[in-house]
Write a protein that holds these residues in place. Structure first.
Motif, short mmCIF file in Angstrom:
data_model
loop_
_atom_site.label_atom_id
_atom_site.label_comp_id
_atom_site.label_asym_id
_atom_site.label_seq_id
_atom_site.Cartn_x
_atom_site.Cartn_y
_atom_site.Cartn_z
N GLY A 194 -21.98 -6.81 -55.25
CA GLY A 194 -20.80 -7.01 -54.74
C GLY A 194 -19.78 -5.53 -54.72
N HIS A 195 -20.18 -4.82 -55.22
CA HIS A 195 -19.27 -3.34 -55.32
C HIS A 195 -19.84 -2.44 -54.12
N PRO A 196 -19.13 -1.57 -53.63
CA PRO A 196 -19.69 -0.89 -52.55
C PRO A 196 -21.02 -0.02 -52.95
N ALA A 197 -22.11 0.08 -52.15
CA ALA A 197 -23.19 0.72 -52.47
C ALA A 197 -23.10 2.02 -52.84
N ASP A 198 -22.09 2.75 -52.24
CA ASP A 198 -21.92 4.17 -52.33
C ASP A 198 -21.08 4.43 -53.48
N ALA A 199 -20.54 3.58 -54.18
CA ALA A 199 -19.47 3.72 -55.44
C ALA A 199 -20.29 4.19 -56.43
N VAL A 200 -20.03 4.89 -57.59
CA VAL A 200 -20.34 5.38 -58.65
C VAL A 200 -20.55 4.43 -59.82
N ALA A 201 -21.58 4.02 -60.34
CA ALA A 201 -21.49 3.23 -61.44
C ALA A 201 -21.48 3.81 -62.91
N PHE A 202 -22.37 5.06 -63.04
CA PHE A 202 -22.38 5.69 -64.20
C PHE A 202 -22.84 7.15 -63.64
N THR A 203 -22.41 7.89 -64.38
CA THR A 203 -22.54 9.46 -64.59
C THR A 203 -23.30 9.89 -65.79
N VAL A 204 -24.82 9.98 -65.54
CA VAL A 204 -25.71 10.28 -66.69
C VAL A 204 -25.69 11.80 -67.10
N VAL A 205 -24.90 12.02 -68.25
CA VAL A 205 -24.95 13.45 -68.45
C VAL A 205 -26.26 13.97 -69.29
N GLN A 206 -26.81 15.11 -68.97
CA GLN A 206 -27.91 15.65 -69.84
C GLN A 206 -27.27 16.42 -70.83
N PRO A 207 -28.19 16.84 -72.04
CA PRO A 207 -27.60 17.50 -72.95
C PRO A 207 -27.21 19.09 -72.52
N ASP A 208 -27.80 19.47 -71.38
CA ASP A 208 -27.39 20.78 -70.83
C ASP A 208 -26.15 20.69 -70.01
N LEU A 209 -25.47 19.26 -69.90
CA LEU A 209 -24.47 18.94 -69.21
C LEU A 209 -24.72 19.00 -67.83
N SER A 210 -25.69 19.01 -67.16
CA SER A 210 -25.96 18.75 -65.93
C SER A 210 -26.47 17.14 -65.66
N THR A 211 -26.15 16.44 -64.76
CA THR A 211 -26.38 15.15 -64.71
C THR A 211 -27.91 14.87 -63.66
N LEU A 212 -28.50 13.86 -64.25
CA LEU A 212 -29.76 13.74 -63.65
C LEU A 212 -29.62 12.73 -62.11
N ASP A 213 -30.35 13.56 -61.35
CA ASP A 213 -30.49 12.97 -59.80
C ASP A 213 -31.80 11.96 -59.74
N LEU A 214 -31.40 10.86 -59.73
CA LEU A 214 -32.47 10.01 -59.73
C LEU A 214 -33.34 9.78 -58.57
N LYS A 215 -32.83 10.49 -57.60
CA LYS A 215 -34.06 10.49 -56.58
C LYS A 215 -34.91 11.53 -56.23
N PHE A 216 -34.45 12.64 -57.01
CA PHE A 216 -35.42 13.78 -56.89
C PHE A 216 -35.94 14.36 -58.29
N GLY A 217 -35.11 13.91 -59.39
CA GLY A 217 -35.72 14.38 -60.51
C GLY A 217 -35.18 15.60 -60.94
N ARG A 238 -16.47 3.36 -63.14
CA ARG A 238 -17.51 4.11 -63.48
C ARG A 238 -17.45 4.45 -65.13
N ASN A 239 -18.59 4.76 -65.71
CA ASN A 239 -18.43 5.18 -67.11
C ASN A 239 -19.30 6.48 -67.19
N ILE A 240 -19.15 7.16 -68.07
CA ILE A 240 -20.10 8.31 -68.45
C ILE A 240 -21.11 8.03 -69.54
N LEU A 241 -22.29 8.11 -69.43
CA LEU A 241 -23.28 8.21 -70.21
C LEU A 241 -23.78 9.35 -70.94
N LEU A 242 -23.79 9.91 -72.09
CA LEU A 242 -24.13 11.17 -72.59
C LEU A 242 -25.39 11.24 -73.27
N GLN A 243 -26.27 11.73 -72.88
CA GLN A 243 -27.49 11.89 -73.47
C GLN A 243 -27.95 12.82 -74.30
#
Length: 558
Positions: free
Chosen positions: A28-51, A260-265
């Motif tokens: 029910g939420h817009p498909a392009d809206a951000v649900a979570f930002t997953v933060v890597q230990p180096d403070l980059s975020t993981l792009d799920l489509k390209f890795g 949106r919430n932030i998930l810090l790995q």
């Protein structure tokens, strides 16, 4: 809309005869809206489509497809509505995919804290009868059958990531093979269980808490009125989703509210926390008091130019000096809030304009919209006088958001929580209420230890200690600690002929780390001849707490 009308609206949505969680939490939420930002230990975020590592986000569209794939897999394997599926995972896109997939299938999510050792995991798997466990690769060894975890041929283990051993199911592989179009479209009643958490084992075996879909209404109310999370906020709930606060308000609540919430790995450090807040422009922060105490005492100062407008704390009472530090250094006072696994948050220093009031030092606030609370006299179920110490209770007549009805297969423990006439829910906490309805926490009626926001039941730690044949009895208490609020200490009576060596004490500490959880080990172990007890033989932990608190206070003044 008034808070009362909003509560009614949310109950109409989440306490309906048929609730489709896939639709309400994702589709029910817009498909392009951000649900979570997953933060890597180096403070980059993981792009799920390209890795590759870069600032990319997990959108609702991404989550819709991946969670449908996992739901389709579960359905293909015969998982039906009401079946339990456990996760032993850190904060990640995989975790959110799995959780939402479980809910799409109408199944029940059983979160397992990644710091748990095998015996604690085994107890919760047995108590939930979970037939599937999804784990991170670095947690896999805890699920090996052995003395602490009997083999269960019916239980399947699925491993996330790319380090999957031969014979294990790969989450990545099964998601790639599953057909998202085959995902079940399950609707469940608002009264249906969708999460099962376990209490902290204060006086016995941890009790299963069945959390119904209806609870999502109170999760959203807390986000909106307690935390004042808006569409313009960059929200970060820093709690671990293996526990109630992180799951309710870091995963389920944001999905229900479309925020949106932030998930810090990465493990918590003050430096990493400052970097995340600054680099992502966090405006609304929620965390345990130990996070704020650590930030305050860290060598790395707060960066200039922070955009924090709302800061909230939960898990244990907040020190007044930390509240002041927040206002002076971070730009916003830190608001204390109160809740339990069985309630969610229910008494808050709310930020939203309709409920905001004076911030009174030492108070956890006033009942949140949809809740009513009172402090009862010690010996009678009637309100105590203003300022009088008594028992904090929820008035069920004025609490339409109340969702807890009882523990799993524990009718006696359930009965202890409710008054005979069904009006009151006893929290087990002591406190007082002033003439304006502000509630002040005093102590716990039970002996649960709250260390850095984690609730630790003494019984579980004691059980591990007395499992060593050299220990006759043990009593575990929480003692004051400037950084963590409380830390675990143990008083141990040794078996005759046992040598009280430093090596033996270290062995007992290590035993708790490996048999229960790394964070739950006693920081000090006191070897004593006997434990204080009542005439009926019950250990009087409060005497040990008082003794240690006096010793620590005296030492700080010397």
């Amino acid at each position: 809309m008034t808070p009362e009308a909003r509560v009614a609206q949310l109950l109409d949505t989440f306490d309906a005869p048929e609730v489709n969680l896939g639709e309400l939490l994702c589709d029910g939420h817009p498909a392009d809206a951000v649900a979570f930002t997953v933060v890597q230990p180096d403070l980059s975020t993981l792009d799920l489509k390209f890795g590759d590592l870069k600032f990319g986000d997990l959108t609702y569209g991404d989550l819709a497809e991946s969670s449908r794939r996992f739901a389709a897999y579960l359905a293909d394997q015969g998982v039906e509505p009401g079946d339990r599926v456990a996760t032993l995972m850190g904060k990640s896109a995989d975790l959110v995919t799995v959780i939402l997939g479980i809910w799409r299938a109408g199944a029940v999510h059983v979160p397992l804290f990644t710091a748990f050792a095998t015996p604690a995991i085994a107890l919760r798997l047995d108590g939930s009868d979970a037939k599937y466990v999804v784990c991170d690769a670095d947690q896999r060894a805890k699920l090996e059958p052995g003395e602490d975890l009997p083999e269960d041929p019916a239980r399947q283990v699925i491993v996330a990531g790319d380090r999957v051993a031969s014979g294990d199911l790969s989450l990545t592989a099964l998601l790639a093979e599953a057909d998202p179009a085959a995902a079940p479209n399950v609707a469940v009643a608002g009264s249906a269980e969708f999460v099962r958490l376990f209490t902290s084992g204060t006086t016995g075996t941890p009790k299963g808490v069945p959390i119904p879909v209806k609870a999502l209404a109170t999760f959203v109310v807390y986000l909106e009125y307690g935390l004042d999370v808006t569409a313009d906020d960059v929200y970060w709930n820093a709690a671990d989703p293996g526990w109630a606060y992180g799951l309710y308000y870091g995963i389920a609540g944001p999905l229900a509210a479309g925020r949106r919430n932030i998930l810090l790995q990465a493990k918590f450090t003050p430096e990493t926390t400052w970097q995340v807040i600054q680099s992502l422009g966090v405006t609304n922060l929620a965390a345990a008091p130990t996070v704020f105490r650590s930030l305050r005492s860290a060598e790395t100062p707060a960066p200039a130019g922070l955009d924090l407008r709302r800061i909230s704390s939960a898990g244990e009472p907040l020190n007044p000096d930390v509240v002041t530090w927040g206002a002076d250094v971070l730009g916003a006072a830190i608001h204390d809030t109160y809740g339990q696994t069985e309630l969610g948050m229910s008494i808050v220093n709310g930020w939203q304009a309709d409920v905001a009031g004076e911030l009174r030092h030492g108070s956890m606030g006033r009942p949140m919209p949809g809740w009513d609370a009172a402090v009862l006299k010690e010996e009678a179920d009637e309100p105590a006088d203003a300022g009088e110490l008594g028992r904090v209770a929820i008035d069920l007549q004025g609490s339409p958001l109340m969702w807890f009805t009882g523990y799993v297969d524990a009718p006696e423990k359930t009965a202890e929580r409710f008054s005979a006439d069904g009006r009151w829910y006893y929290t087990g906490d002591a406190g007082s209420m002033d003439e304006d309805g502000y509630v002040y926490f005093s102590s716990r009626d039970d002996d649960v230890i709250i260390m850095a926001g984690y609730r630790i039941g003494p019984f579980e730690v004691e059980s591990v200690l007395v499992g060593d044949p050299r220990v006759v009895e043990a009593a575990v208490v929480g003692v004051p600690d400037d950084l963590r609020g409380e830390v675990v200490e143990a008083f141990v009576v040794l078996a005759p002929g046992t040598s009280a060596t430093p090596e033996f004490v270290d062995e007992l500490k290590q035993r708790v780390k490996t048999k229960l959880a790394a964070h739950a080990y006693p920081r000090q172990i006191h070897l004593v001849a006997e434990l204080p007890k009542t005439p009926s033989g019950k250990i009087q932990r409060f005497q040990l707490r008082s003794q240690r608190a006096s010793e620590i206070a005296a030492a700080s003044q010397s």
